[in-house]
Motif scaffolding. Structure first.
Motif, PDB file in Angstrom:
ATOM      1  N   ILE A  85      27.940  65.246  74.856  1.00 51.52           N
ATOM      2  CA  ILE A  85      29.313  65.497  75.294  1.00 51.52           C
ATOM      3  C   ILE A  85      30.262  64.731  74.390  1.00 51.52           C
ATOM      4  N   ARG A  86      31.372  65.377  74.025  1.00 51.46           N
ATOM      5  CA  ARG A  86      32.383  64.737  73.186  1.00 51.46           C
ATOM      6  C   ARG A  86      33.475  64.179  74.097  1.00 51.46           C
ATOM      7  N   VAL A  87      33.742  62.886  74.001  1.00 51.97           N
ATOM      8  CA  VAL A  87      34.657  62.189  74.905  1.00 51.97           C
ATOM      9  C   VAL A  87      35.888  61.739  74.126  1.00 51.97           C
ATOM     10  N   PRO A  88      37.096  62.232  74.468  1.00 47.91           N
ATOM     11  CA  PRO A  88      38.324  61.727  73.828  1.00 47.91           C
ATOM     12  C   PRO A  88      38.662  60.329  74.356  1.00 47.91           C
ATOM     13  N   ILE A  89      38.734  59.374  73.453  1.00 51.36           N
ATOM     14  CA  ILE A  89      38.903  57.970  73.845  1.00 51.36           C
ATOM     15  C   ILE A  89      40.222  57.744  74.582  1.00 51.36           C
ATOM     16  N   PHE A  90      41.303  58.343  74.094  1.00 49.13           N
ATOM     17  CA  PHE A  90      42.632  58.076  74.646  1.00 49.13           C
ATOM     18  C   PHE A  90      43.011  59.030  75.780  1.00 49.13           C
ATOM     19  N   ASN A  91      42.036  59.656  76.359  1.00 52.59           N
ATOM     20  CA  ASN A  91      42.293  60.515  77.523  1.00 52.59           C
ATOM     21  C   ASN A  91      42.834  59.642  78.664  1.00 52.59           C
ATOM     22  N   PRO A  92      43.991  59.987  79.266  1.00 57.54           N
ATOM     23  CA  PRO A  92      44.553  59.132  80.329  1.00 57.54           C
ATOM     24  C   PRO A  92      43.655  59.027  81.558  1.00 57.54           C
ATOM     25  N   VAL A  93      42.675  59.923  81.711  1.00 56.98           N
ATOM     26  CA  VAL A  93      41.749  59.861  82.851  1.00 56.98           C
ATOM     27  C   VAL A  93      40.716  58.750  82.657  1.00 56.98           C
ATOM     28  N   ILE A  94      40.453  58.373  81.386  1.00 54.57           N
ATOM     29  CA  ILE A  94      39.466  57.329  81.092  1.00 54.57           C
ATOM     30  C   ILE A  94      40.104  55.960  81.311  1.00 54.57           C
ATOM     31  N   GLU A  95      39.486  55.170  82.213  1.00 58.37           N
ATOM     32  CA  GLU A  95      40.029  53.838  82.535  1.00 58.37           C
ATOM     33  C   GLU A  95      39.618  52.818  81.486  1.00 58.37           C
ATOM     34  N   ARG A  96      38.309  52.806  81.138  1.00 62.86           N
ATOM     35  CA  ARG A  96      37.865  51.854  80.111  1.00 62.86           C
ATOM     36  C   ARG A  96      36.554  52.347  79.497  1.00 62.86           C
ATOM     37  N   CYS A 142      45.468  59.306  68.023  1.00 65.70           N
ATOM     38  CA  CYS A 142      45.342  59.510  69.471  1.00 65.70           C
ATOM     39  C   CYS A 142      44.348  60.614  69.822  1.00 65.70           C
ATOM     40  N   ASP A 143      43.904  61.372  68.831  1.00 70.31           N
ATOM     41  CA  ASP A 143      42.884  62.406  69.055  1.00 70.31           C
ATOM     42  C   ASP A 143      41.480  61.902  68.770  1.00 70.31           C
ATOM     43  N   SER A 144      41.298  60.597  68.609  1.00 71.11           N
ATOM     44  CA  SER A 144      39.972  60.040  68.320  1.00 71.11           C
ATOM     45  C   SER A 144      39.017  60.325  69.468  1.00 71.11           C
ATOM     46  N   ASN A 145      37.741  60.556  69.116  1.00 68.67           N
ATOM     47  CA  ASN A 145      36.739  60.851  70.142  1.00 68.67           C
ATOM     48  C   ASN A 145      35.376  60.372  69.684  1.00 68.67           C
ATOM     49  N   ILE A 146      34.455  60.303  70.644  1.00 61.54           N
ATOM     50  CA  ILE A 146      33.077  59.909  70.339  1.00 61.54           C
ATOM     51  C   ILE A 146      32.131  60.970  70.899  1.00 61.54           C
TER      52      ILE A 146
END
Length: 408
Positions: A356-367, A339-343
């Motif tokens: 910028i490093r983006v956490p994939i499973f961030n609840p703010v990210i819709e898709r 759940c800490d995966s990021n790109i």
């Protein structure tokens, strides 16, 4: 407030501006005169003859003027040229010498009847340069000071020690040089008006030092505490012992326990290894995935068995659900960590590379949408080295818009 000796060396701190400010301050003049008179009182010099006195750290001659009024002859030493220049402008009667007392007192043996110093010798305890050793400078100062005094000559030096360590350091250096005496403290109970005077003699003087009203190592009186104060000061262990003794005196022999107030560490039950038939950590991770990615779309992008997985070199768009504008960039790196995966995304704005490093499973990210895949994937380490080269990414959004126009 910082002490002057902590800010800069004396010759630097007491520049032209500071020396004139020091000399023209009426409050400092009054304090300097009061401390000089107190030092002369402790020296107890004969009044019928003029004494030859060395003023160490004479500055602009404020203490020298008091010596002149008392009918004594004096020579002043100071390390600050601007302080001595101010003394010359004021036309003081004593002779002046520019010298560093840490290098020794440059006078022949048996020259002076007495020595006074006001707020000077504490500067010897500071190492202003890399080759300055406070211990050696103190020893050199007191050894040469002892030699420059006549047999039975006396010293009264007022100073401001920073701590007890400095006080012991100065006293021990004076004793090693052969001086007798100690420290007199005026107003010891006052933090603001407390003054330290190092009173020494080189041999046995004809007239003893004036110690009238001085208490030598006065023993401190121990106050008796009442029962209420004793109860406030006792620890929990003392309280338990006291209660046990009280119960014994009352004849309650059954009041026996081994408890002495030790801190009890609460031990919790170990966590179960399985939760609903599943290992605990796996169960926690699955619950996190259900909460953060109910559809499993984000998880599939990172699944290596998925042919359409997210890879380094893909151009993606991150859409948020909090009215934040979407983010477009090239994937430089993919970090798979549950759940800490990021790109790591890279783009160019106004010809400036931005990452910028983006956490994939961030609840703010819709898709996460893959907009474009390269015809040939570079290895991941090569993507790191495109920064600042001709292969570096340009403004990706503008490039995509141009391609759409051409296709239309």
């Amino acid at each position: 407030m910082s002490r002057p000796e902590q800010l800069a060396p004396a010759e630097v701190f007491y520049n032209e501006t500071e020396s004139r400010k020091y000399t023209n301050n009426t409050r400092i003049q009054h304090i300097q005169a009061k401390m000089t008179l107190r030092a002369l009182e402790l020296l107890n010099l004969p009044k019928d003859t003029a004494n030859f006195i060395l003023d160490i750290g004479c500055g602009s001659g404020l203490s020298g003027e008091i010596l002149t009024e008392e009918g004594d002859m004096w020579i002043g030493m100071d390390i600050s040229p601007d302080m001595l220049a101010t003394a010359l402008d004021r036309e003081v009667e004593g002779d002046l010498l520019l010298a560093d007392i840490g290098n020794g007192i440059p006078f022949r043996a048996g020259t002076f009847d007495a020595v006074i110093s006001i707020s000077a010798i504490q500067w010897l305890c500071n190492a202003d340069t890399s080759n300055a050793d406070p211990k050696r400078r103190l020893l050199r100062f007191f050894n040469t000071l002892y030699a420059s005094l006549k047999r039975g000559g006396k010293v009264a030096a007022q100073f401001y020690p920073m701590n007890d360590n400095q006080l012991d350091q100065i006293q021990s250096a004076a004793k090693v040089a052969g001086f007798q005496g100690g420290v007199v403290i005026d107003d010891p109970e006052s933090k603001k008006n407390k003054k330290y005077y190092l009173v020494l003699s080189a041999g046995t003087p004809d007239v003893q030092i004036n110690l009238e009203g001085v208490v030598m190592d006065a023993p401190t009186k121990e106050r008796k505490l009442n029962k209420k104060q004793m109860k406030l000061m006792e620890t929990r262990k003392d309280y338990i012992h006291r209660k046990k003794e009280v119960m014994k005196r009352r004849g309650k022999t059954g009041y026996k326990t081994q408890y002495l107030g030790q801190k009890v560490v609460k031990v919790y039950q170990p966590l179960p290894k399985l939760r609903e038939g599943t290992p605990l950590m796996k169960y926690v991770k699955e619950n996190q995935y259900k909460k953060l990615d109910p559809n499993g779309v984000k998880k599939s992008l990172l699944d290596k068995s998925n042919p359409n997985l997210l890879r380094s070199g893909d151009i993606v768009r991150i859409t948020y659900n909090n009215k934040q504008p979407p983010l477009v960039g090239m994937v430089i790196a993919v970090k798979r960590n549950g759940c800490d995966s990021n790109i790591l995304l890279r783009n160019s704005y106004a010809k400036l590379g931005v990452e910028i490093r983006v956490p994939i499973f961030n609840p703010v990210i819709e898709r996460v949408d893959i907009l474009k895949r390269p015809t040939k994937y570079r290895s991941r380490n090569k993507l790191y080295y495109i920064r600042g080269t001709k292969l570096d990414v340009t403004d990706i959004e503008s490039s995509l818009k141009k391609q759409q126009r051409r296709s239309n």
